[in-house]
Design a protein around this motif. Sequence first.
Motif, short mmCIF file in Angstrom:
data_model
loop_
_atom_site.label_atom_id
_atom_site.label_comp_id
_atom_site.label_asym_id
_atom_site.label_seq_id
_atom_site.Cartn_x
_atom_site.Cartn_y
_atom_site.Cartn_z
N ALA A 88 46.79 -5.44 -68.97
CA ALA A 88 47.63 -5.03 -70.11
C ALA A 88 48.17 -3.61 -69.90
O ALA A 88 49.35 -3.35 -70.12
N ALA A 89 47.31 -2.72 -69.43
CA ALA A 89 47.71 -1.32 -69.23
C ALA A 89 48.82 -1.20 -68.19
O ALA A 89 49.72 -0.38 -68.33
N GLU A 90 48.77 -2.06 -67.16
CA GLU A 90 49.82 -2.06 -66.13
C GLU A 90 51.21 -2.26 -66.75
O GLU A 90 52.20 -1.74 -66.26
N PHE A 91 51.26 -3.07 -67.78
CA PHE A 91 52.55 -3.40 -68.39
C PHE A 91 52.73 -2.72 -69.75
O PHE A 91 53.57 -3.10 -70.54
N LYS A 92 51.89 -1.74 -70.02
CA LYS A 92 51.94 -0.95 -71.26
C LYS A 92 51.84 -1.80 -72.52
O LYS A 92 52.49 -1.55 -73.52
N LEU A 93 50.99 -2.81 -72.42
CA LEU A 93 50.82 -3.70 -73.57
C LEU A 93 49.58 -3.32 -74.37
O LEU A 93 48.57 -2.93 -73.80
N LYS A 94 49.70 -3.55 -75.67
CA LYS A 94 48.57 -3.28 -76.55
C LYS A 94 47.46 -4.32 -76.32
O LYS A 94 46.29 -4.00 -76.24
N ARG A 95 47.89 -5.58 -76.20
CA ARG A 95 46.89 -6.65 -76.16
C ARG A 95 47.33 -7.79 -75.27
O ARG A 95 48.43 -8.31 -75.43
N LEU A 96 46.49 -8.13 -74.32
CA LEU A 96 46.78 -9.26 -73.42
C LEU A 96 45.54 -10.12 -73.25
O LEU A 96 44.46 -9.60 -72.99
N TRP A 97 45.74 -11.42 -73.39
CA TRP A 97 44.64 -12.35 -73.13
C TRP A 97 45.02 -13.30 -72.01
O TRP A 97 46.18 -13.68 -71.87
N VAL A 98 44.00 -13.70 -71.25
CA VAL A 98 44.18 -14.75 -70.25
C VAL A 98 43.37 -15.96 -70.70
O VAL A 98 42.16 -15.86 -70.92
N LYS A 99 44.04 -17.08 -70.86
CA LYS A 99 43.33 -18.33 -71.14
C LYS A 99 42.98 -18.91 -69.77
O LYS A 99 43.86 -19.33 -69.01
#
Length: 387
Positions: A88-99
């Motif tokens: 998530a940090a790589e793409f400056k995202l607040k929240r990322l989940w992997v299913k």
Amino acid sequence: MTFAIKITCPRCQSRFPLGKPVNLCPCGSPLWVEYDLKKIKRRLKKAHLKDRPATLWRYREFLPLKSDKNRVSLGEGFTPLLDAPRLAAEFKLKRLWVKDEAENPTGSFKDRGLAVAISLAKELGIKKVAIPSAGNAGSSLAAYAARAGIEAHVFMPKDVPRANIAEVEQYGARLTLVDGLINDCGRIIAERKESEGWFDVSTLKEPYRLEGKKTMGLEIAEQLDWKLPDVIIYPTGGGTGLVGMWKGFAELEAIGWIGARRPRMVSVQAEGCAPIVRAFRSGKETAEPWANAETIAAGLRVPQAVADFLMLRVLRASGGTALAVSDAEMVSEIRRAGKLEGLFFCPEGAACVAALKRLAAQGWIKPSDSVLLFNTASGLKYLDALG
Ligand SMILES: *Cc1c(COP(=O)(O)O)cnc(C)c1O
Ligand SMILES: [Zn+2]
């Protein structure tokens, strides 16, 4: 018991009874199962799910199997929804989940669809099944058919990942390697199925694999405490997952467990085979077949899909988008995901990371958006492509 009440055609609204094998509607459309959702709403409470097994059968009210005795299971579904903070940090995202669908019994999410389809085949007294596969569906079918004692015939392109060939053989299915692609395999089955007595379990040419894949939508909702993410990124071949999740969300809304808000659905394909992306971009309702399809993402090497119009509807209704990424991007994202999160992505899953990278750079995905992407299989199945 099941709450399924009928099988209908989403295109021409024809009705078909439950309890008999069906394939496509005579109008050419896939068919799907409808449920007595009012009854489910009355009978099923969220709290009931708590004590249920960690498999897709925890949603049995939303599945078409009449008798639990016919369940053919290897423990499929209820895969982890992993937080991916470093990615998530790589793409400056607040929240990322992997299913992480790599944790299914044969290492891919094809197990969901084929567990349900083979359970239904057993319930309907089917003795022989046949499948055209780009790779992982053949492995899943072979495993579940073995467990059910049903004869399985698998047709795959001769250059599928080596793992898929080994799996199909070890599960004891009859394997035919074809000089062509999945659609050529499908054509051979269509020609021979009547004389051979095979039931055709091609993607979306029978209604039950869709029901199995639908459980991904139910799981995502449950695992996120009934609040869906802003964006879902899905690697699209035949489209069962995309169409299935959308159906699952509608069913959850009908029983009042989620609201009307939906994630923006993103379809990712390979640059060497992107019929849905091309149709989406040109505003078409159906997709033209893709010529000379080529990609290391075997699951995306699907030049033509019967559910093209259903996928395109979902993308547009959700305010989503479609994009294609290169094999080279997939290979580098496999490394990135491996290094940052300790997950060995398959090329199809890595395609989702590549798509996320691009959509974040373009501003289509905002830092404040919560994003869920799929790793649809284990990278271990693709060692020959990774060299
Ligand atoms: C089949 C497959 C896909 C595509 O799934 P559909 O539901 O057919 O669109 C993606 N990834 C992997 C690993 C697959 O095996
Ligand atoms: Zn129809």
